[in-house]
Design an enzyme around this catalytic site. Sequence first.
Site, short mmCIF file in Angstrom:
data_model
loop_
_atom_site.label_atom_id
_atom_site.label_comp_id
_atom_site.label_asym_id
_atom_site.label_seq_id
_atom_site.Cartn_x
_atom_site.Cartn_y
_atom_site.Cartn_z
N CYS A 1 38.51 3.60 32.57
CA CYS A 1 38.44 3.61 34.03
C CYS A 1 39.76 4.05 34.64
O CYS A 1 39.90 4.05 35.86
CB CYS A 1 38.02 2.24 34.56
SG CYS A 1 39.13 0.90 34.11
N ASN B 1 26.98 -5.22 28.24
CA ASN B 1 26.53 -3.96 28.84
C ASN B 1 26.18 -2.92 27.77
O ASN B 1 25.16 -2.22 27.87
CB ASN B 1 27.62 -3.42 29.77
CG ASN B 1 27.18 -2.21 30.57
OD1 ASN B 1 26.05 -2.14 31.06
ND2 ASN B 1 28.07 -1.25 30.70
N ASP C 1 36.08 -0.76 25.67
CA ASP C 1 35.86 -0.59 27.10
C ASP C 1 36.87 -1.46 27.84
O ASP C 1 36.51 -2.49 28.42
CB ASP C 1 34.41 -1.00 27.44
CG ASP C 1 34.09 -0.84 28.92
OD1 ASP C 1 34.84 -0.12 29.62
OD2 ASP C 1 33.10 -1.44 29.38
N GLN D 1 29.13 -3.48 36.40
CA GLN D 1 29.39 -2.14 36.92
C GLN D 1 28.68 -1.98 38.26
O GLN D 1 27.56 -2.44 38.44
CB GLN D 1 28.90 -1.07 35.94
CG GLN D 1 29.79 -0.92 34.71
CD GLN D 1 31.11 -0.23 35.01
OE1 GLN D 1 31.51 -0.07 36.16
NE2 GLN D 1 31.81 0.18 33.96
N GLU E 1 35.39 -10.61 23.63
CA GLU E 1 35.60 -10.66 25.08
C GLU E 1 36.41 -11.91 25.42
O GLU E 1 36.18 -12.98 24.85
CB GLU E 1 34.25 -10.70 25.81
CG GLU E 1 34.30 -10.99 27.29
CD GLU E 1 35.15 -10.01 28.09
OE1 GLU E 1 35.91 -10.46 28.96
OE2 GLU E 1 35.05 -8.79 27.83
#
Length: 402
Positions: A360, A270, A334, A236, A286
Amino acid sequence: MAQYEGRAVFVAGALPGERVLAEVGEAGKALRGEVVQLLTLSPARRPPPCSLADRCGGCDWMHLQDEAQLEHKQEIVLSTLEHLGGVERASFELLPTVRSGESLGYRRRAVLHPVGGALGFHGRASHVRVEVAKCPALTRPLADFPALLAGRLGANTLKELEEVRLLECEGRVAVSLHFKAQIRPRHREAIELALRDGVIDGAILQPGEGKGQAELLGVPVLEEDGVLHRPDGFAQANVAVNRRLVQATVELLELRKPDRVLELYSGNGNFTFRVAPSVAQVVAVESAALSVALAQQAALKRAVTNVRFVQGDSEKIADGLVREGARFERLLVDPPRSGSPGVGRWASGLLCERVVYVACDPTSLARDAKELVGRGYKPLALQLFDLFPQTHHVETLMAFSR
């Protein structure tokens, strides 16, 4: 947005309430206008704090006052949820927006591209490159790097580069150089000199596809808050606001010690390492091999034993867990800008009591929120995080309960 011959036209650079003279043209199915002259100005308009704002594609809202930026971001998210997601703004608690302490000088990472004998960014709405010597959006250790690094590398090396990625963590700087072909001795020599002079702390040299292996020089893996980062991976951009985002995410999850948490699109940890101490187990999924490797390395360093890292496509693995009859009390997602289609199916199939979604992109959030509501999940709270001042981008956190 304006109207022209009964059609909506999108006029980049114009602000609500302004009168402008614009040249209108077709752009796919939409009409788009290019401002030729400003006739009546909005009181929220200001002179951009960067001389390249009219050309550089990095900060597209610099002409809008900071307070107005936050107001428009909030309205964009709320209206998108209402119109695309069918989620009324009165149906959940709107928490106060988390502002960035710095409206400039906050970006700790960037991607630069060769521009002749210099480095720069892509231009506004194009792939034309704009030379940049100093960027006011970058953190203090990185602000002068476009010119500094270009001078260190030299024109010949710049011609052989696809891009340069910068990363700063707590004053330490690492770079990743992505070459078109093989790595040459003079490339290593330039970086080794920069390392000796203390210009950078580490570097990764990435050859072109099929042209050899990446080379790591110095210390290119940087640590911040117990999370490991590399310049060729994702981090980020706004450290201070990201810390608030992580804290708020943990709070909205309302974790309990017996809980099992499924975290999709977990990156390099994160959120993972803040969630793990409060629960029985985290399954972190991931797709990026580098991110998983960094997370596993950090877990070993921190002696974290209740996280299972899974490398793979989050959507496929979530579908597989549903088929297996797995159960998780909490679901944390996320996703990238494309969102997380299927999140409602996974949440209900895994019998998750609470879902926390980090978004986002407002459009993807609205679509996925609609799916969650359709599966019996009630929206609880929404909070905006201004991770990207001077741009239209905004990070949004939304919680749902079964």
